[in-house]
Design a protein around this motif. Sequence first.
Motif, PDB file in Angstrom:
ATOM      1  N   ARG A 185       0.676  -1.028  -0.134  1.00  0.00           N
ATOM      2  CA  ARG A 185       0.168  -0.004  -0.097  1.00  0.00           C
ATOM      3  C   ARG A 185       0.958   1.339  -0.020  1.00  0.00           C
ATOM      4  NH1 ARG A 185      -3.114  -3.445   3.458  1.00  0.00           N
ATOM      5  NH2 ARG A 185      -4.609  -4.373   2.464  1.00  0.00           N
ATOM      6  N   ARG A 186       2.341   1.070   0.400  1.00  0.00           N
ATOM      7  CA  ARG A 186       3.125   2.228   0.371  1.00  0.00           C
ATOM      8  C   ARG A 186       3.481   2.587  -0.927  1.00  0.00           C
ATOM      9  NH1 ARG A 186       8.259   3.190   3.747  1.00  0.00           N
ATOM     10  NH2 ARG A 186       7.297   5.108   4.626  1.00  0.00           N
ATOM     11  N   PHE A 187       3.257   1.644  -2.057  1.00  0.00           N
ATOM     12  CA  PHE A 187       3.529   2.165  -3.515  1.00  0.00           C
ATOM     13  C   PHE A 187       2.245   2.006  -4.452  1.00  0.00           C
ATOM     14  CE2 PHE A 187       7.383   0.771  -1.205  1.00  0.00           C
ATOM     15  CZ  PHE A 187       8.060   1.456  -1.367  1.00  0.00           C
ATOM     16  N   VAL A 188       1.362   1.290  -4.081  1.00  0.00           N
ATOM     17  CA  VAL A 188       0.077   1.141  -4.861  1.00  0.00           C
ATOM     18  C   VAL A 188      -1.087   1.512  -3.738  1.00  0.00           C
ATOM     19  CG1 VAL A 188      -1.198  -0.310  -5.965  1.00  0.00           C
ATOM     20  CG2 VAL A 188       1.079  -0.685  -5.921  1.00  0.00           C
ATOM     21  N   PRO A 189      -1.449   3.046  -3.763  1.00  0.00           N
ATOM     22  CA  PRO A 189      -2.481   3.288  -2.676  1.00  0.00           C
ATOM     23  C   PRO A 189      -3.867   2.384  -3.089  1.00  0.00           C
ATOM     24  CG  PRO A 189      -1.480   4.978  -3.597  1.00  0.00           C
ATOM     25  CD  PRO A 189      -0.921   3.902  -4.503  1.00  0.00           C
ATOM     26  N   GLY A 190      -4.593   1.878  -2.307  1.00  0.00           N
ATOM     27  CA  GLY A 190      -5.695   1.139  -2.473  1.00  0.00           C
ATOM     28  C   GLY A 190      -5.530  -0.204  -2.990  1.00  0.00           C
ATOM     29  N   TYR A 191      -4.291  -0.642  -2.719  1.00  0.00           N
ATOM     30  CA  TYR A 191      -3.953  -1.950  -3.016  1.00  0.00           C
ATOM     31  C   TYR A 191      -4.857  -2.887  -2.120  1.00  0.00           C
ATOM     32  CZ  TYR A 191      -1.677  -6.668  -3.044  1.00  0.00           C
ATOM     33  OH  TYR A 191      -1.134  -7.951  -3.272  1.00  0.00           O
ATOM     34  N   LYS A 192      -5.479  -3.755  -2.683  1.00  0.00           N
ATOM     35  CA  LYS A 192      -6.271  -4.786  -1.868  1.00  0.00           C
ATOM     36  C   LYS A 192      -6.040  -6.192  -2.412  1.00  0.00           C
ATOM     37  CE  LYS A 192      -9.734  -1.869  -0.519  1.00  0.00           C
ATOM     38  NZ  LYS A 192     -11.382  -1.525  -0.255  1.00  0.00           N
ATOM     39  N   ASN A 202      -7.228  -9.092  10.428  1.00  0.00           N
ATOM     40  CA  ASN A 202      -6.863  -9.304   9.226  1.00  0.00           C
ATOM     41  C   ASN A 202      -5.474  -9.262   9.336  1.00  0.00           C
ATOM     42  OD1 ASN A 202      -9.302  -8.852   7.788  1.00  0.00           O
ATOM     43  ND2 ASN A 202      -9.180  -6.894   7.929  1.00  0.00           N
ATOM     44  N   PRO A 203      -4.716 -10.127   8.488  1.00  0.00           N
ATOM     45  CA  PRO A 203      -3.504 -10.344   8.471  1.00  0.00           C
ATOM     46  C   PRO A 203      -2.913  -9.289   8.093  1.00  0.00           C
ATOM     47  CG  PRO A 203      -4.130 -11.591   6.633  1.00  0.00           C
ATOM     48  CD  PRO A 203      -5.430 -11.039   7.430  1.00  0.00           C
ATOM     49  N   GLN A 204      -1.330  -9.008   8.562  1.00  0.00           N
ATOM     50  CA  GLN A 204      -0.600  -8.014   7.974  1.00  0.00           C
ATOM     51  C   GLN A 204      -0.050  -8.538   6.382  1.00  0.00           C
ATOM     52  OE1 GLN A 204       0.688  -5.052   9.336  1.00  0.00           O
ATOM     53  NE2 GLN A 204       1.683  -4.673   7.674  1.00  0.00           N
ATOM     54  N   VAL A 205       0.044  -7.425   5.565  1.00  0.00           N
ATOM     55  CA  VAL A 205       0.227  -7.811   4.226  1.00  0.00           C
ATOM     56  C   VAL A 205       1.701  -7.259   3.703  1.00  0.00           C
ATOM     57  CG1 VAL A 205      -0.553  -7.755   1.690  1.00  0.00           C
ATOM     58  CG2 VAL A 205      -2.303  -8.132   3.688  1.00  0.00           C
ATOM     59  N   VAL A 206       2.621  -8.117   3.308  1.00  0.00           N
ATOM     60  CA  VAL A 206       3.821  -7.507   2.740  1.00  0.00           C
ATOM     61  C   VAL A 206       4.099  -8.152   1.225  1.00  0.00           C
ATOM     62  CG1 VAL A 206       4.624  -6.935   4.843  1.00  0.00           C
ATOM     63  CG2 VAL A 206       5.259  -9.224   3.972  1.00  0.00           C
ATOM     64  N   ALA A 207       5.018  -7.543   0.489  1.00  0.00           N
ATOM     65  CA  ALA A 207       5.193  -7.891  -0.892  1.00  0.00           C
ATOM     66  C   ALA A 207       6.509  -7.933  -1.013  1.00  0.00           C
ATOM     67  CB  ALA A 207       4.501  -7.009  -1.845  1.00  0.00           C
ATOM     68  N   PRO A 208       7.112  -9.084  -1.778  1.00  0.00           N
ATOM     69  CA  PRO A 208       8.404  -9.325  -1.804  1.00  0.00           C
ATOM     70  C   PRO A 208       9.039  -8.315  -2.865  1.00  0.00           C
ATOM     71  CG  PRO A 208       7.351 -11.329  -2.105  1.00  0.00           C
ATOM     72  CD  PRO A 208       6.251 -10.431  -2.216  1.00  0.00           C
ATOM     73  N   VAL A 209      10.381  -7.813  -2.561  1.00  0.00           N
ATOM     74  CA  VAL A 209      10.826  -6.951  -3.681  1.00  0.00           C
ATOM     75  C   VAL A 209      11.901  -7.577  -4.151  1.00  0.00           C
ATOM     76  CG1 VAL A 209      12.496  -4.672  -3.762  1.00  0.00           C
ATOM     77  CG2 VAL A 209      10.539  -4.963  -1.794  1.00  0.00           C
ATOM     78  N   LEU A 221       2.951  -8.252  -6.419  1.00  0.00           N
ATOM     79  CA  LEU A 221       1.688  -8.009  -5.861  1.00  0.00           C
ATOM     80  C   LEU A 221       0.665  -9.115  -6.045  1.00  0.00           C
ATOM     81  CD1 LEU A 221       0.844  -4.254  -7.125  1.00  0.00           C
ATOM     82  CD2 LEU A 221       1.599  -5.050  -4.970  1.00  0.00           C
ATOM     83  N   LYS A 222       1.185 -10.111  -7.020  1.00  0.00           N
ATOM     84  CA  LYS A 222       0.458 -11.221  -7.167  1.00  0.00           C
ATOM     85  C   LYS A 222       0.511 -12.399  -6.161  1.00  0.00           C
ATOM     86  CE  LYS A 222      -2.252 -13.698  -9.716  1.00  0.00           C
ATOM     87  NZ  LYS A 222      -3.872 -13.409 -10.068  1.00  0.00           N
ATOM     88  N   ALA A 223       1.766 -12.466  -5.547  1.00  0.00           N
ATOM     89  CA  ALA A 223       2.062 -13.433  -4.480  1.00  0.00           C
ATOM     90  C   ALA A 223       2.498 -12.607  -3.074  1.00  0.00           C
ATOM     91  CB  ALA A 223       2.978 -14.383  -5.087  1.00  0.00           C
ATOM     92  N   PRO A 224       1.308 -11.910  -2.616  1.00  0.00           N
ATOM     93  CA  PRO A 224       1.917 -11.482  -1.409  1.00  0.00           C
ATOM     94  C   PRO A 224       2.267 -12.214  -0.199  1.00  0.00           C
ATOM     95  CG  PRO A 224      -0.251 -11.009  -1.508  1.00  0.00           C
ATOM     96  CD  PRO A 224       0.198 -11.793  -2.752  1.00  0.00           C
ATOM     97  N   ILE A 225       2.655 -11.720   0.905  1.00  0.00           N
ATOM     98  CA  ILE A 225       2.833 -12.569   2.032  1.00  0.00           C
ATOM     99  C   ILE A 225       2.005 -12.153   3.328  1.00  0.00           C
ATOM    100  CG2 ILE A 225       4.679 -13.224   4.020  1.00  0.00           C
ATOM    101  CD1 ILE A 225       6.815 -12.767   1.683  1.00  0.00           C
TER     102      ILE A 225
END
Length: 145
Positions: free
Chosen positions: A64-71, A89-96, A107-111
């Motif tokens: 969400r820091r880079f894609v506002p409204g990411y769900k 709800n779980p915390q959502v992070v994305a691999p860089v 964004l397709k395979a978040p953690i």
Amino acid sequence: MQINTTRFGSVSIQPSDVLEFPHGLIGLEPWVRWVVLADRENPGLGWLQSVDRADLALAVVSPRRFVPGYKVRVSARDVEPLGLPEGVNPQVVAPVSSHGGALSINLKAPILIGLETGRGRQVIAKDDHPVQHWLSGPATMRRSA
């Protein structure tokens, strides 16, 4: 508890900081114990460090820091192993990833991380998100007229 890492040296963590990923991460299934470490130089960046393998650390960010409204839409079956209390709800992070000087987030395979339970899981989102959402890239060379 001390863990040794190749990126951060010896790090002192609490046993309660260890996150269990019963299914592992995609491509890293054998390693199921991880800890999130902060990056000293970039407060928006975290590192998912393997507790059992010193040379294994993945850069992660809040998408969400880079894609506002990411769900992210996932099935209840994907979230159930986290054991979260009702309504949490779980915390959502994305691999860089780094690709020749350019950065992207997956964004397709978040953690998903259940902070209350200490469990995590990487999932495949039902949404039409890209595997590589580019954050930066090499500068384009322009020819002056």
